[in-house]
Design a protein around this motif. Structure first.
Motif, short mmCIF file in Angstrom:
data_model
loop_
_atom_site.label_atom_id
_atom_site.label_comp_id
_atom_site.label_asym_id
_atom_site.label_seq_id
_atom_site.Cartn_x
_atom_site.Cartn_y
_atom_site.Cartn_z
N LEU A 1 -1.96 3.57 2.49
CA LEU A 1 -2.18 3.33 1.07
C LEU A 1 -0.97 3.74 0.23
CD1 LEU A 1 -4.24 2.35 -1.06
CD2 LEU A 1 -5.02 4.72 -1.22
N ASP A 2 -0.43 4.93 0.48
CA ASP A 2 0.68 5.41 -0.34
C ASP A 2 1.92 4.53 -0.21
OD1 ASP A 2 -0.84 7.54 -1.37
OD2 ASP A 2 -0.37 8.77 0.37
N ALA A 3 2.24 4.11 1.01
CA ALA A 3 3.41 3.24 1.21
C ALA A 3 3.21 1.89 0.54
CB ALA A 3 3.68 3.05 2.70
N THR A 4 1.99 1.37 0.58
CA THR A 4 1.71 0.06 -0.03
C THR A 4 1.75 0.17 -1.55
OG1 THR A 4 0.35 -0.47 1.90
CG2 THR A 4 0.13 -1.89 -0.03
N ILE A 5 1.23 1.26 -2.09
CA ILE A 5 1.31 1.49 -3.54
C ILE A 5 2.78 1.56 -3.95
CG2 ILE A 5 0.96 3.21 -5.36
CD1 ILE A 5 -1.74 3.86 -3.99
N SER A 6 3.59 2.26 -3.20
CA SER A 6 5.02 2.39 -3.51
C SER A 6 5.69 1.02 -3.56
CB SER A 6 5.69 3.29 -2.47
OG SER A 6 7.06 3.39 -2.72
N PHE A 7 5.40 0.16 -2.58
CA PHE A 7 5.96 -1.20 -2.54
C PHE A 7 5.60 -1.97 -3.81
CE2 PHE A 7 5.26 -5.71 -1.50
CZ PHE A 7 6.51 -6.07 -1.07
N PHE A 8 4.31 -2.02 -4.14
CA PHE A 8 3.88 -2.83 -5.28
C PHE A 8 4.28 -2.22 -6.61
CE2 PHE A 8 0.96 -4.79 -2.13
CZ PHE A 8 1.37 -6.10 -2.30
N THR A 9 4.31 -0.90 -6.74
CA THR A 9 4.76 -0.31 -8.02
C THR A 9 6.25 -0.50 -8.20
OG1 THR A 9 4.88 1.91 -7.05
CG2 THR A 9 2.85 1.34 -8.25
N ASP A 10 7.02 -0.47 -7.11
CA ASP A 10 8.46 -0.75 -7.23
C ASP A 10 8.70 -2.18 -7.69
OD1 ASP A 10 9.11 1.82 -6.54
OD2 ASP A 10 9.97 1.32 -4.59
N LEU A 11 7.80 -3.10 -7.33
CA LEU A 11 7.92 -4.48 -7.80
C LEU A 11 7.48 -4.62 -9.26
CD1 LEU A 11 6.70 -6.67 -4.80
CD2 LEU A 11 9.00 -6.59 -5.77
N GLY A 12 6.79 -3.62 -9.81
CA GLY A 12 6.42 -3.67 -11.22
C GLY A 12 4.94 -3.53 -11.52
N LEU A 13 4.08 -3.49 -10.50
CA LEU A 13 2.67 -3.29 -10.77
C LEU A 13 2.42 -1.84 -11.18
CD1 LEU A 13 2.64 -5.96 -9.08
CD2 LEU A 13 0.36 -5.30 -8.37
N GLU A 14 1.30 -1.61 -11.86
CA GLU A 14 0.95 -0.28 -12.33
C GLU A 14 -0.34 0.17 -11.68
OE1 GLU A 14 0.45 -1.22 -16.45
OE2 GLU A 14 2.61 -1.46 -16.80
N VAL A 15 -0.40 1.43 -11.26
CA VAL A 15 -1.64 1.99 -10.73
C VAL A 15 -2.54 2.32 -11.92
CG1 VAL A 15 -2.70 3.89 -9.44
CG2 VAL A 15 -0.47 2.97 -8.72
N ILE A 16 -3.76 1.76 -11.92
CA ILE A 16 -4.67 2.04 -13.03
C ILE A 16 -5.85 2.90 -12.57
CG2 ILE A 16 -4.00 0.05 -14.40
CD1 ILE A 16 -6.56 -1.36 -13.42
N GLY A 17 -5.92 3.17 -11.27
CA GLY A 17 -6.97 4.06 -10.79
C GLY A 17 -6.87 4.29 -9.30
N ARG A 18 -7.31 5.48 -8.88
CA ARG A 18 -7.39 5.83 -7.45
C ARG A 18 -8.70 6.58 -7.25
NH1 ARG A 18 -1.67 7.18 -4.75
NH2 ARG A 18 -3.07 7.50 -3.01
N ASP A 19 -9.27 6.43 -6.05
CA ASP A 19 -10.52 7.11 -5.76
C ASP A 19 -10.73 7.13 -4.25
OD1 ASP A 19 -12.92 8.44 -6.24
OD2 ASP A 19 -13.88 6.74 -7.24
N THR A 20 -11.70 7.90 -3.83
CA THR A 20 -12.21 7.85 -2.47
C THR A 20 -13.66 7.45 -2.60
OG1 THR A 20 -10.70 9.58 -1.75
CG2 THR A 20 -12.60 9.17 -0.36
N VAL A 21 -14.06 6.42 -1.86
CA VAL A 21 -15.42 5.91 -1.98
C VAL A 21 -16.17 6.07 -0.66
CG1 VAL A 21 -14.85 4.29 -3.82
CG2 VAL A 21 -14.72 3.52 -1.45
N SER A 22 -17.45 6.38 -0.78
CA SER A 22 -18.34 6.48 0.37
C SER A 22 -19.76 6.58 -0.16
CB SER A 22 -18.00 7.71 1.23
OG SER A 22 -18.21 8.90 0.50
N GLY A 23 -20.71 6.56 0.75
CA GLY A 23 -22.11 6.69 0.36
C GLY A 23 -22.87 5.40 0.55
N GLU A 24 -24.17 5.49 0.28
CA GLU A 24 -25.07 4.35 0.50
C GLU A 24 -24.63 3.12 -0.30
OE1 GLU A 24 -27.82 1.92 1.97
OE2 GLU A 24 -27.43 3.94 2.73
N TRP A 25 -24.23 3.34 -1.55
CA TRP A 25 -23.83 2.18 -2.37
C TRP A 25 -22.63 1.46 -1.74
CZ3 TRP A 25 -19.13 1.16 -4.46
CH2 TRP A 25 -18.20 2.20 -4.51
#
Length: 145
Positions: A15-39
């Motif tokens: 995840l971190d390497a992929t975020i680095s690639f896309f943010t270097d191209l100009g995308l912005e991170v608008i949120g991060r989380d860890t998801v789990s559970g029944e939902w």
């Protein structure tokens, strides 16, 4: 019925390497989380679904990528997608300078599948093999108005 495009989701091995690639191209991170559970199990259809996720968007706010790195179940490696495979094909971005975008991609070890092409004197295009084998199309409009 109203419909609105929200995002493209892509499972990645780092995840971190992929975020680095896309943010270097100009995308912005608008949120991060860890998801789990029944939902998460119900929504995705995987028992014990547990993933690290990040939502990125283009600076104009019109395009979003949701990246997810599975913690459980273990991610399944597959052969990289080819341009003529059935299914999810690629993610595409307009860029102001394709040469600069390709230099950024190269810093991440990502190269064009073949080279840069010109489409009808309107666009310079290149398909790049990005992180986790993602095909990323970069397009520079030549007839800027």
């Amino acid at each position: 019925m109203a419909i609105k495009f929200e995002n493209v989701g892509i499972a990645v091995r780092d995840l971190d390497a992929t975020i680095s690639f896309f943010t270097d191209l100009g995308l912005e991170v608008i949120g991060r989380d860890t998801v789990s559970g029944e939902w998460a199990d119900t929504a995705v259809g995987l028992e014990g679904n547990h993933a690290r996720i990040a939502m990125l968007q283009t600076p104009d706010g019109h395009g979003r990528l949701e990246l997810f790195e599975y913690i459980h179940p273990e991610a399944i490696e597959s052969d990289p997608t080819r341009p003529n495979d059935i299914g999810m094909h690629r993610v595409a971005f307009s860029v102001d300078d394709i040469d600069e975008a390709l230099q950024i991609a190269a810093r991440h070890g990502c190269r064009p599948l073949r080279g840069v092409a010109t489409y009808q004197d309107a666009y310079k295009l290149a398909y790049v093999r990005g992180p986790s084998g993602i095909i990323v199309m970069l397009a520079e409009e030549l007839r800027k108005t």
